[in-house]
Write a protein that holds these residues in place. Structure first.
Motif, PDB file in Angstrom:
ATOM      1  N   GLY A 149       0.816  -1.212   0.000  1.00 54.33           N
ATOM      2  CA  GLY A 149       0.000   0.000   0.000  1.00 54.33           C
ATOM      3  C   GLY A 149       0.847   1.259   0.000  1.00 54.33           C
ATOM      4  N   GLY A 150       1.945   1.239   0.762  1.00 52.47           N
ATOM      5  CA  GLY A 150       2.827   2.394   0.801  1.00 52.47           C
ATOM      6  C   GLY A 150       3.499   2.642  -0.535  1.00 52.47           C
ATOM      7  N   LEU A 177      -2.508   2.132   6.292  1.00 47.81           N
ATOM      8  CA  LEU A 177      -1.133   1.643   6.316  1.00 47.81           C
ATOM      9  C   LEU A 177      -0.646   1.399   7.737  1.00 47.81           C
ATOM     10  CD1 LEU A 177       0.516   3.992   3.657  1.00 47.81           C
ATOM     11  CD2 LEU A 177      -0.612   1.777   3.297  1.00 47.81           C
ATOM     12  N   GLY A 178       0.310   0.478   7.860  1.00 50.52           N
ATOM     13  CA  GLY A 178       0.978   0.262   9.133  1.00 50.52           C
ATOM     14  C   GLY A 178       1.954   1.379   9.426  1.00 50.52           C
ATOM     15  N   VAL A 179       2.573   1.317  10.587  1.00 51.86           N
ATOM     16  CA  VAL A 179       3.457   2.397  11.036  1.00 51.86           C
ATOM     17  C   VAL A 179       4.623   2.602  10.071  1.00 51.86           C
ATOM     18  CG1 VAL A 179       5.023   3.146  12.868  1.00 51.86           C
ATOM     19  CG2 VAL A 179       2.839   2.064  13.462  1.00 51.86           C
ATOM     20  N   LYS A 180       5.287   1.518   9.673  1.00 54.07           N
ATOM     21  CA  LYS A 180       6.463   1.632   8.816  1.00 54.07           C
ATOM     22  C   LYS A 180       6.096   2.195   7.447  1.00 54.07           C
ATOM     23  CE  LYS A 180      10.448  -0.939   7.070  1.00 54.07           C
ATOM     24  NZ  LYS A 180      11.156  -2.257   7.056  1.00 54.07           N
ATOM     25  N   VAL A 185       5.484   6.854   3.287  1.00 58.52           N
ATOM     26  CA  VAL A 185       4.638   7.777   2.529  1.00 58.52           C
ATOM     27  C   VAL A 185       4.864   9.218   2.995  1.00 58.52           C
ATOM     28  CG1 VAL A 185       2.261   8.463   2.053  1.00 58.52           C
ATOM     29  CG2 VAL A 185       2.901   6.046   1.992  1.00 58.52           C
ATOM     30  N   LEU A 186       4.951   9.433   4.299  1.00 57.23           N
ATOM     31  CA  LEU A 186       5.169  10.780   4.819  1.00 57.23           C
ATOM     32  C   LEU A 186       6.518  11.338   4.367  1.00 57.23           C
ATOM     33  CD1 LEU A 186       3.753  10.394   8.441  1.00 57.23           C
ATOM     34  CD2 LEU A 186       2.695  11.574   6.511  1.00 57.23           C
ATOM     35  N   ARG A 187       7.502  10.462   4.217  1.00 54.27           N
ATOM     36  CA  ARG A 187       8.804  10.909   3.713  1.00 54.27           C
ATOM     37  C   ARG A 187       8.672  11.451   2.294  1.00 54.27           C
ATOM     38  NH1 ARG A 187      11.378   6.449   4.515  1.00 54.27           N
ATOM     39  NH2 ARG A 187      11.963   7.007   6.640  1.00 54.27           N
ATOM     40  N   HIS A 207      -0.989  12.978  14.569  1.00 59.82           N
ATOM     41  CA  HIS A 207       0.434  12.668  14.708  1.00 59.82           C
ATOM     42  C   HIS A 207       1.123  12.689  13.339  1.00 59.82           C
ATOM     43  CE1 HIS A 207      -1.277  11.125  18.465  1.00 59.82           C
ATOM     44  NE2 HIS A 207      -0.076  11.313  18.987  1.00 59.82           N
ATOM     45  N   HIS A 208       0.506  12.068  12.341  1.00 61.59           N
ATOM     46  CA  HIS A 208       1.070  12.072  10.998  1.00 61.59           C
ATOM     47  C   HIS A 208       1.105  13.492  10.440  1.00 61.59           C
ATOM     48  CE1 HIS A 208      -0.079   7.565  10.280  1.00 61.59           C
ATOM     49  NE2 HIS A 208       0.911   7.732  11.128  1.00 61.59           N
TER      50      HIS A 208
END
Length: 261
Positions: A149-150, A177-180, A185-187, A207-208
């Motif tokens: 998904g990421g 998505l999971g944490v990792k 994706v945020l990167r 938080h995201h």
């Protein structure tokens, strides 16, 4: 500060007697991430649709690079450089990565009177565009359905950047998505921002949002609870606003009165 790429001034949207948005204002600047937060039913989806040209606003004003606009369709918004990546990502799982990257915009070459897809150019371009964003897939000929998904979210972001988006709207990109994978994706959201795009990040996860956001618009039942710069609001206060701080305090007081908690 450069002129905003996109600006909403007192936007309103009704569906019959239902008020979906009322007096919502925010700006999207180049090289910044504007986060739109809220619970289900807050008005986030309606705001996306107005910004992306799927729906037209009934009140207020929408400006693109300083000029009032009223997009008649998502294609018109895209022609202005506003690309929207929805949760379903608009990918075809059984088609290859490179075919999905160019979906509807494939490079062509002539063979006599015929025009066919330039497969080699498309594959090389896809590899380079992904690499430029720091995305290294095993094989761009593998089906998109085999990606995580990421990775699919990152492909969609890279595609929008490659095709010249000025504003990138991301609809809950980390929701499933999971944490990792969410971190990955945020990167890439931050990379798009650093390339000078104006990013609109829709999320229900403070938080995201706080990790990558420069500005935070909090919606509740179609109305704005405030639009804050990052140095004006802490993660704790952002979370409190999203959760309905006053209502939680009232509930806590009621429960304490009943001897609960």
């Amino acid at each position: 500060m450069a002129e905003p790429l996109l600006e909403a001034r007192g936007l309103g949207k009704n569906y019959g007697s239902v008020v979906a948005l009322r007096d919502v204002s925010t700006v999207v600047n180049p090289g910044q991430v504007t986060c739109v937060l809220g619970d289900n039913g807050a008005g986030k989806s309606t705001l996306i649709k107005v910004l992306a040209g799927a729906h037209q606003h009934d009140a207020g004003e929408l400006l693109f690079q300083g000029s009032p606009v009223r997009f008649a369709s998502p294609r018109e918004a895209l022609e202005h450089g506003i690309a929207t990546v929805y949760q379903d990502l608009a990918v075809v799982p059984l088609m290859s990565v490179w075919r999905n990257f160019f979906l509807g915009a494939e490079p062509l070459r002539r063979i006599g009177p015929l025009r066919i897809i330039d497969r080699g150019l498309a594959i090389d371009t896809t590899r380079r565009a992904l690499a430029d964003m720091g995305i290294h897939l095993r094989d761009v000929e593998q089906p998109v359905g085999t990606l995580s998904g990421g990775e699919r979210q990152c492909l969609a972001i890279a595609r929008a950047v490659h095709f010249g988006a000025k504003v990138l709207i991301l609809d809950e990109p980390t929701a499933a998505l999971g944490v990792k994978q969410a971190g990955v994706v945020l990167r890439y959201v931050a990379q798009a921002r650093d390339r000078g795009l104006g990013v609109v990040l829709i999320s229900h996860n403070p938080h995201h949002a706080h990790l990558v956001g420069d500005r935070f618009l909090v919606l509740k039942r179609g109305r704005s609870l405030g639009c804050h710069e990052k140095d004006e609001i802490t993660l704790a206060e952002l979370t409190r606003q999203m959760a309905g701080g006053a209502e939680l305090d009232e509930l806590a007081h009621e429960l304490r009165g009943r001897g609960i908690g």
